[in-house]
Scaffold this motif. Structure first.
Motif, short mmCIF file in Angstrom:
data_model
loop_
_atom_site.label_atom_id
_atom_site.label_comp_id
_atom_site.label_asym_id
_atom_site.label_seq_id
_atom_site.Cartn_x
_atom_site.Cartn_y
_atom_site.Cartn_z
N GLU A 1 -74.59 20.77 39.08
CA GLU A 1 -75.14 19.83 40.05
C GLU A 1 -74.38 18.50 39.99
O GLU A 1 -74.02 17.92 41.02
CB GLU A 1 -76.64 19.61 39.77
N LEU A 2 -74.12 18.03 38.78
CA LEU A 2 -73.40 16.75 38.63
C LEU A 2 -71.97 16.87 39.13
O LEU A 2 -71.46 15.98 39.83
CB LEU A 2 -73.41 16.30 37.17
N GLU A 3 -71.31 17.96 38.78
CA GLU A 3 -69.91 18.11 39.18
C GLU A 3 -69.79 18.17 40.70
O GLU A 3 -68.89 17.57 41.29
CB GLU A 3 -69.28 19.35 38.52
N LEU A 4 -70.71 18.88 41.34
CA LEU A 4 -70.63 18.98 42.80
C LEU A 4 -71.02 17.67 43.46
O LEU A 4 -70.55 17.34 44.54
CB LEU A 4 -71.53 20.12 43.30
N ARG A 5 -71.87 16.90 42.80
CA ARG A 5 -72.30 15.62 43.39
C ARG A 5 -71.15 14.60 43.39
O ARG A 5 -70.96 13.87 44.35
CB ARG A 5 -73.48 15.08 42.58
N TYR A 6 -70.40 14.57 42.29
CA TYR A 6 -69.40 13.51 42.15
C TYR A 6 -67.97 13.99 42.38
O TYR A 6 -67.03 13.22 42.21
CB TYR A 6 -69.51 12.87 40.76
N ARG A 7 -67.78 15.25 42.74
CA ARG A 7 -66.41 15.75 42.95
C ARG A 7 -65.73 14.90 44.02
O ARG A 7 -66.33 14.53 45.02
CB ARG A 7 -66.44 17.23 43.36
N GLY A 8 -64.46 14.59 43.74
CA GLY A 8 -63.67 13.86 44.72
C GLY A 8 -63.91 12.36 44.74
O GLY A 8 -63.26 11.64 45.48
N LEU A 9 -64.83 11.86 43.91
CA LEU A 9 -65.12 10.43 43.91
C LEU A 9 -63.97 9.68 43.26
O LEU A 9 -63.71 9.83 42.08
CB LEU A 9 -66.43 10.19 43.13
N ARG A 10 -63.26 8.86 44.05
CA ARG A 10 -62.11 8.14 43.52
C ARG A 10 -62.57 6.92 42.71
O ARG A 10 -63.50 6.22 43.11
CB ARG A 10 -61.18 7.69 44.65
N ALA A 11 -61.92 6.70 41.58
CA ALA A 11 -62.37 5.68 40.63
C ALA A 11 -61.16 4.96 40.05
O ALA A 11 -60.03 5.36 40.27
CB ALA A 11 -63.18 6.35 39.53
N PRO A 12 -61.38 3.87 39.27
CA PRO A 12 -60.24 3.17 38.67
C PRO A 12 -59.44 4.06 37.71
O PRO A 12 -58.27 3.82 37.48
CB PRO A 12 -60.90 2.02 37.89
N HIS A 13 -60.08 5.05 37.13
CA HIS A 13 -59.39 5.97 36.24
C HIS A 13 -60.12 7.31 36.33
O HIS A 13 -61.13 7.44 36.99
CB HIS A 13 -59.38 5.43 34.81
N LYS A 14 -59.59 8.31 35.60
CA LYS A 14 -60.28 9.59 35.61
C LYS A 14 -61.66 9.46 34.97
O LYS A 14 -61.89 8.59 34.13
CB LYS A 14 -59.45 10.63 34.89
N ILE A 15 -62.56 10.34 35.37
CA ILE A 15 -63.92 10.33 34.83
C ILE A 15 -64.21 11.72 34.30
O ILE A 15 -64.03 12.71 35.00
CB ILE A 15 -64.96 9.99 35.93
#
Lengths: 109, 790
Positions: free
Chosen positions: B617-631
């Motif tokens: 659920e978490l991986e599908l929720r935040y997939r593709g979310l661009r951030a200052p670095h990898k998460i």
């Protein structure tokens, strides 16, 4: 000796501030179109890493110099001279390039 | 080797052990006798334990023997023997204090507030209850009230004195403090004494009563001085001289159990100073105690309160009472107005560090202008900048001269700012005064920091790098600012990252949606949410790898990495994967990578929650979310922690009651365990908090700053983070929630979007003039049955 121009592609195939690789004989050339419309041709080989990747670097500027950064380890090169601005003594070959009636031509001797 | 025994293992004992180690006390064999069943923890921040804070102080230095749950109960001074078995050549008493419980009927049914066990009892008692009453309106009482309020109880504070915090603030300050605390919904009863508690009803001396399901007594502390028969101070505590020595030359006393020249100090800073003195003495030094600094600065129920010097002495005072903004300030000066004696600040304590440093000297300007913050306060060299570690201005400026160029370097070098942290703004000020430019400029093209750029882009709704650099920068950008801006634009809009001029901003990995390798080929990582995969899909991955001749390796994130793909092969590889139901795993992006999981309660006999389901659920929720670095993230199904969640940017560990959330973990170059942030929360609360955590990180972190260093650099640290994303102190939460909602709603797989559009596919050629000719210089050799770069 007369300069041998090789037709590579129409100018619009080059995206502004992005490079493209071209194969001319056995030489791989990186063609780069800058924001102001100028086109540069440099060797596609990263002189430090040895791989043919320069065309995939990020194009920008340092001071007045138009630049490209190696996509592998980010050393920055002056597009006009091929000189590496981060590592003294390192440079890559540059090639004459022109736009002839909307077509990009490179001279590789 | 001589034996040194420390009776008690609280904060002061911990500091003593560290001080002894620093002074090379290696000729002592050290034993610590601890009553509690855990090493020293941060009792000053006790209340934050309820919010899941890590209170651990790092444990004993190497070589020290600690006996937990083994208090010193008997000391034979003749034979120099403790508990009949442990010999000592030197004994350091650090037994601390006990809560004072007034002798009224029913007091035995009340709780106290000193240890983690007390808090556990408090949480158990408060469960399902409605009202909580704290007896005592001092520092501890207000902390306890905050805790009760945090557990959802209707909370009262009862104080016998006519004002709150009678030890620290005067009447005017107490009145302003009461207004702040009333406004939080905590009912304050001053000037009332409790005479009894019976069946959840508290009775007052004036005959009034109050409903009280839970009663916590925080009416002060008393030194624990019964272990050894030695002379005591007038109000208890082992009487010690300025070297912290008792009458017995082999016995020392430090911290709250000591009566330094007759006076007991219930604050940690004087205790630390005593620890340093005795450590020095035991290693041949001659240190003595100066008059302890009893200055304090606290945030109680969100209200700043500071008290410094001797604010109740005789002298000339300057008092500001601002009932409109709820600010009270008092300065006390000598009769000739030349020397600052002390002061009290309530509601706004910004002036505290510089004022405290002026104690005993003149004010740099008129009192009113100092208090209003219009005059910055130049400090003399001897002024103490950090009272926790007794660091002077001269020591800090000296460190700056020697090359410390930022706050972390100063912390490392001088220890200043590593205690309560209240002097960090002062450290910054000193850096500036010493001419150290703390540039926040992203690169030569932008003077703004990443956070400032984010705000400019957000507020002005800028969607183009060209516009941004024309208006807020110079030149044509570089490999630093372009990907940073591309990431911000992606975080804001979540559109396809390679359209229009955005394509020119992306690093090669994002540009080709794959990871470049040293020979110029790329690797491909399909998303395998939570590491769960059907046999059929696993077979597809194998077939793709075989058909394209890709080197195959299992990653650390429970995924499969396929190496050696040429640029022109990428779309064909994705086609096969996408048709089989895979999507991009964003291994190439500064974005969410993977949410690892253990198999959880579905299969595991120890699992207490379904960790796989949550990880997916978490991986599908935040997939593709661009951030200052990898998460990176992980979910463990029980406390055994098989998914290694505490090494992740956000990690979740199942509990019997729900989930614990940890944030700011990191593997890599500088490993860091994540900090506990939430305890026993529901899935819904968990996800809401992660949403805000990630979005606040994305909005405010520096370029290429992982969550670990982001939190470490954050002023106020986890407390600040909690205020922003739980208490919504900046009023940001609705916006953060909306940004995540927009992300979830508009997510699309980048591989599929590329495959669906011939124009987007056009860049995936080896050569612009020979699109089907592979790079002739890419050559492989074979190792262990797979191909690898030559």
């Amino acid at each position: 000796m007369k300069t041998q121009w090789t037709l590579v592609c129409p100018l619009e195939r080059l995206q502004p501030e992005r490079g493209a690789a071209a194969l001319i004989g056995s030489i791989q050339v990186a063609l780069i179109r800058t924001y102001d419309g100028a086109v540069f041709a440099i060797d596609n080989r990263d002189p430090l890493a040895g791989a043919q990747v320069m065309s995939r670097g990020i194009v920008g500027s340092r001071g007045d110099a138009p630049t490209i950064a190696s996509p592998l380890h980010k050393q920055v090169y002056d597009l006009r001279t091929g000189e590496c601005l981060d590592v003294p003594g390192v440079s890559l070959p540059t090639y004459p390039v022109r736009c002839n009636g909307g077509l990009v031509e490179v001279a590789v001797s | 080797m001589k034996h040194l025994v420390i009776a008690g293992y609280g904060m002061v004992a911990q500091r003593f052990l560290e001080a002894l180690t620093e002074r090379d006390g290696t000729h002592w064999q050290v034993t610590v006798l601890a009553e509690e069943h855990r090493p020293a923890y941060d009792r000053v921040r006790l209340t934050s334990w309820f919010e899941g804070a890590e209170l651990d102080l790092g444990g004993p230095p190497p070589g020290v023997q600690v006996r937990l749950g083994t208090p010193a109960i008997q000391v034979d001074r003749e034979r120099k023997l403790i508990n009949g078995e442990i010999p000592y050549d030197a004994l350091v008493l650090a037994t601390g204090s006990r809560p004072f419980v007034p002798p009224f009927p029913g007091a035995e049914s009340c709780l106290v507030y000193r240890t983690i066990e007390d808090l556990e009892a408090m949480r158990a008692a408060a469960s399902g209850k409605k009202t909580g009453v704290v007896l005592g309106g001092g520092l501890l009482g207000l902390e306890a009230a905050n805790a009760l309020r945090g557990m959802g109880l209707s909370t009262h504070v009862v104080e016998f004195a006519p004002r709150l915090m009678p030890m620290q603030v005067d009447e005017g300050g107490g009145a302003i403090l009461k207004r702040h605390i009333d406004a939080l919904g905590v009912t304050v009863h001053t000037g009332r004494g409790c005479v009894g508690v019976d069946r959840h009803i508290m009775t007052f001396a004036d005959g009034g009563t109050l409903e009280a399901d839970v009663v916590v007594i925080a009416a002060g502390i008393r030194p624990r001085d019964e272990l050894v028969d030695l002379p005591k101070g007038p109000r208890g505590g082992y009487l010690v001289d300025e070297s912290c020595a008792t009458e017995d030359p082999a016995i020392w006393a430090i911290g709250e159990c000591a009566a330094l020249q007759g006076v007991c100090y219930g604050l940690v800073a004087p205790g630390y100073a005593m620890a340093e003195v005795v450590a020095d003495r035991l290693t041949g030094g001659t240190a003595t105690m100066a008059t302890p600094d009893t200055s304090t600065k606290l945030k109680l129920l969100g209200v700043d309160v500071a008290s410094f010097g001797t604010p109740f002495a005789e002298g000339l005072d300057v008092v500001i009472t601002d009932q409109v903004t709820g600010v009270y300030a008092k300065l006390l000066l000598t009769d000739d107005a030349q020397t600052l004696l002390g002061g009290i600040l309530v509601g706004d304590a910004a002036a505290y560090p510089s004022l405290r440093a002026c104690l005993g000297g003149p004010l740099p300007a008129s009192p009113l202008s100092v208090l209003s913050g219009q005059t910055s306060t130049p400090l003399n060299d001897g002024a103490q900048v950090c009272s926790c570690h007794a660091v002077t201005k001269a020591q800090v400026t000296n460190a700056i001269t020697l090359g410390c160029a930022d706050v972390p370097a100063l912390k490392e070098c001088t220890k200043a700012g590593t205690g309560c942290g209240s002097c960090v703004p002062l450290l910054k000020q000193l850096l500036t005064e010493c001419g150290v430019q703390q540039s926040k400029a992203l690169c030569e093209h932008f003077d703004l920091s990443r956070q400032e750029l984010f705000d400019v882009i957000r507020v002005r709704q800028i969607t183009s790098f060209n516009l941004l650099i024309a208006e807020h920068g110079r030149g044509r950008g570089c490999d630093i600012c372009k990907p940073a801006v591309a990431s911000i634009l992606a975080s804001m809009s979540n559109g396809y990252i390679l359209d229009g001029e955005q394509a020119a901003l992306q690093d090669t990995n994002d540009h080709f949606l794959a990871n470049i390798q040293r020979d110029g080929t790329y690797s491909v990582v399909p998303r395998i949410p939570g590491g769960e995969i059907t046999p059929d899909k696993l077979i597809v991955v194998g077939e793709v790898a075989r058909d394209f001749g890709l080197y195959t390796k299992i990653t650390g994130g429970q995924r499969i990495d396929l190496f050696g793909a040429r640029v022109e092969q990428l779309p064909q590889i994705w086609r096969r994967l996408v048709d089989a139901g895979f999507e991009s795993g964003h291994a190439y992006g500064k974005a969410l990578r993977t949410v690892k999981s253990c198999v959880g309660s579905t299969w595991c006999r120890y699992g207490v929650q379904d960790s796989v389901r949550l990880a997916i659920e978490l991986e599908l929720r935040y997939r593709g979310l661009r951030a200052p670095h990898k998460i990176k993230s992980a979910v463990s199904g029980c406390a055994r922690e098989c998914a290694e969640a505490r090494s992740k940017d956000f990690g979740v560990i199942a509990t019997e009651q729900g989930w614990n959330l940890y944030v700011g973990g990191n593997g890599g170059f500088k490993p860091r365990h994540a900090d506990l942030f939430l305890t026993d929360v529901s899935t819904e609360d968990l996800i809401r908090t992660i949403d805000r955590f990630l979005m606040y990180y994305i909005r405010t972190a520096d370029r290429l700053q992982r969550t670990a260093s982001w939190i470490e650099a954050m002023e106020g640290g986890l407390d600040h983070l909690r205020e922003v994303i739980i208490d919504d102190s900046l009023g940001l939460c609705a916006e953060l929630d909306a940004m995540i909602a927009r992300h979830v709603e508009s997510y699309a797989d980048e591989w599929r979007e590329t495959l669906d559009d011939p124009q987007r596919l056009a860049r995936f050629v080896s050569f612009v003039n020979a699109p089907d000719t592979p790079d002739p210089e890419i050559n492989f050799t074979f190792e262990r049955g797979q191909k690898v770069p030559r």
